[in-house]
Design a protein around this motif. Structure first.
Motif, mmCIF file in Angstrom:
data_model
loop_
_atom_site.group_PDB
_atom_site.id
_atom_site.type_symbol
_atom_site.label_atom_id
_atom_site.label_comp_id
_atom_site.label_asym_id
_atom_site.label_seq_id
_atom_site.Cartn_x
_atom_site.Cartn_y
_atom_site.Cartn_z
ATOM 1 N N THR A 11 44.164 46.237 37.791
ATOM 2 C CA THR A 11 42.958 47.084 38.677
ATOM 3 C C THR A 11 41.825 46.002 38.047
ATOM 4 O O THR A 11 41.417 44.995 38.429
ATOM 5 C CB THR A 11 42.480 48.223 38.369
ATOM 6 N N ASP A 12 41.842 45.735 36.737
ATOM 7 C CA ASP A 12 40.559 45.195 36.629
ATOM 8 C C ASP A 12 40.803 43.599 36.224
ATOM 9 O O ASP A 12 40.760 42.498 36.764
ATOM 10 C CB ASP A 12 40.517 45.149 34.627
ATOM 11 N N LYS A 13 42.414 43.428 36.141
ATOM 12 C CA LYS A 13 43.220 41.927 36.246
ATOM 13 C C LYS A 13 42.600 41.595 37.799
ATOM 14 O O LYS A 13 43.157 40.310 37.815
ATOM 15 C CB LYS A 13 44.747 41.671 36.009
ATOM 16 N N VAL A 50 51.876 51.944 36.575
ATOM 17 C CA VAL A 50 50.641 51.945 37.580
ATOM 18 C C VAL A 50 50.864 52.531 38.570
ATOM 19 O O VAL A 50 51.469 52.866 39.421
ATOM 20 C CB VAL A 50 50.647 50.038 37.510
ATOM 21 N N ASP A 51 49.345 53.032 38.914
ATOM 22 C CA ASP A 51 49.003 54.204 40.235
ATOM 23 C C ASP A 51 48.480 52.609 41.735
ATOM 24 O O ASP A 51 47.477 51.835 41.605
ATOM 25 C CB ASP A 51 48.123 54.803 39.613
ATOM 26 N N TRP A 52 49.968 52.175 41.984
ATOM 27 C CA TRP A 52 49.710 50.987 42.443
ATOM 28 C C TRP A 52 48.559 51.232 44.083
ATOM 29 O O TRP A 52 47.192 50.091 44.834
ATOM 30 C CB TRP A 52 50.995 50.389 43.264
ATOM 31 N N GLN A 59 43.957 41.532 47.533
ATOM 32 C CA GLN A 59 44.865 42.077 48.309
ATOM 33 C C GLN A 59 45.915 40.969 48.883
ATOM 34 O O GLN A 59 47.231 41.813 48.646
ATOM 35 C CB GLN A 59 43.974 42.246 49.911
ATOM 36 N N SER A 60 45.921 40.190 49.064
ATOM 37 C CA SER A 60 46.741 39.075 48.453
ATOM 38 C C SER A 60 47.880 38.879 48.026
ATOM 39 O O SER A 60 49.512 38.643 47.617
ATOM 40 C CB SER A 60 46.109 37.052 48.513
ATOM 41 N N PHE A 61 47.121 38.585 45.797
ATOM 42 C CA PHE A 61 48.666 39.671 45.193
ATOM 43 C C PHE A 61 49.349 40.451 45.294
ATOM 44 O O PHE A 61 50.602 40.972 45.117
ATOM 45 C CB PHE A 61 47.834 39.091 43.783
ATOM 46 N N LEU A 62 48.920 42.011 45.751
ATOM 47 C CA LEU A 62 49.617 43.226 45.856
ATOM 48 C C LEU A 62 50.162 42.698 47.303
ATOM 49 O O LEU A 62 51.255 43.280 47.321
ATOM 50 C CB LEU A 62 48.759 43.769 46.789
ATOM 51 N N THR A 114 40.795 47.401 44.910
ATOM 52 C CA THR A 114 40.374 45.913 44.912
ATOM 53 C C THR A 114 40.518 45.774 46.188
ATOM 54 O O THR A 114 40.839 44.132 46.786
ATOM 55 C CB THR A 114 40.942 44.960 44.147
ATOM 56 N N LYS A 115 39.968 46.207 47.666
ATOM 57 C CA LYS A 115 39.822 46.370 48.499
ATOM 58 C C LYS A 115 39.393 45.615 49.236
ATOM 59 O O LYS A 115 39.889 44.573 50.399
ATOM 60 C CB LYS A 115 39.837 47.569 49.737
ATOM 61 N N ASP A 116 37.516 45.154 48.593
ATOM 62 C CA ASP A 116 37.204 43.643 49.104
ATOM 63 C C ASP A 116 37.671 42.583 48.133
ATOM 64 O O ASP A 116 36.958 42.054 48.740
ATOM 65 C CB ASP A 116 35.573 44.281 48.736
#
Length: 195
Positions: free
Chosen positions: A135-137, A162-164, A178-181, A171-173
């Motif tokens: 999440t931090d990354k 990881v709990d994705w 979001q693009s990386f996910l 990181t929704k904002d």
């Protein structure tokens, strides 16, 4: 059978950072200052690729002055950079960042509640969870710092820890995160579904 030269030279190049990691961790442990290994070395401790730049530790903002004093009393070179959210410790040429504020918010001791005590280079120390670390990354991704090719092998290495869904929500904002996910899902590295 010999080891690949690139692996040997890489390990030798990382030795000063590993030694600095151990010295700072042992000093904070002995001084009973709450802390956790964070950043890329936290992910490395959990199976990710080894970073090349620096080591990150987190301390609560309320504990930062004491942590700084403990490290200075060990005759380590402690430097306060212009940034007001961390201080730096130098051991020879190796740099350790000690972070006490994240995203303009003070770090609280409760941030370390879900840290696991792992053996890192023969020193048992608290390491932030893979979920918090990822999440931090991803939260740090922005227009001038968005290297998917560096983040991809890290995500692949720690994906099962990881709990994705939590990372997605936290990181929704951030459109870069979001693009990386989305990329992780497209590559089937992450198989959960987006919100």
């Amino acid at each position: 059978m010999s080891h690949a030269p690139s692996e040997d030279s890489r390990a030798n190049g990382q030795r000063p950072l590993r030694e600095a990691l151990k010295v700072v961790a042992v000093t904070l442990k002995q001084g009973e200052a709450p802390f956790a290994l964070a950043g890329s070395y936290g992910l490395w401790a959990r199976g990710g690729p080894e970073p090349e730049h620096d080591v990150d530790f987190m301390v609560a903002e309320e504990d930062a002055p004491r942590a700084k004093d403990l490290l200075a009393e060990r005759d380590l070179r402690v430097v306060q950079p212009p940034e007001d959210w961390l201080f730096k410790v130098f051991i020879d040429d190796a740099m350790v960042d000690v972070i006490f504020r994240s995203g303009n918010e003070p770090i609280l001791r409760s941030r370390f509640d879900d840290a696991d005590h792992l053996e890192v280079e023969s020193v048992k120390m608290p390491v932030l969870s893979a979920t918090v670390l990822m999440t931090d990354k991803l939260s740090a991704m922005e227009e001038h710092s968005c290297n998917f090719s560096a983040a991809l092998p890290v995500a692949r290495a720690v994906r099962e820890q990881v709990d994705w869904a939590v990372v997605d929500e936290q990181t929704k904002d951030n459109p870069f995160a979001q693009s990386f996910l989305h990329l992780l899902r497209a590559l089937s590295i992450v198989t959960d579904h987006p919100r």
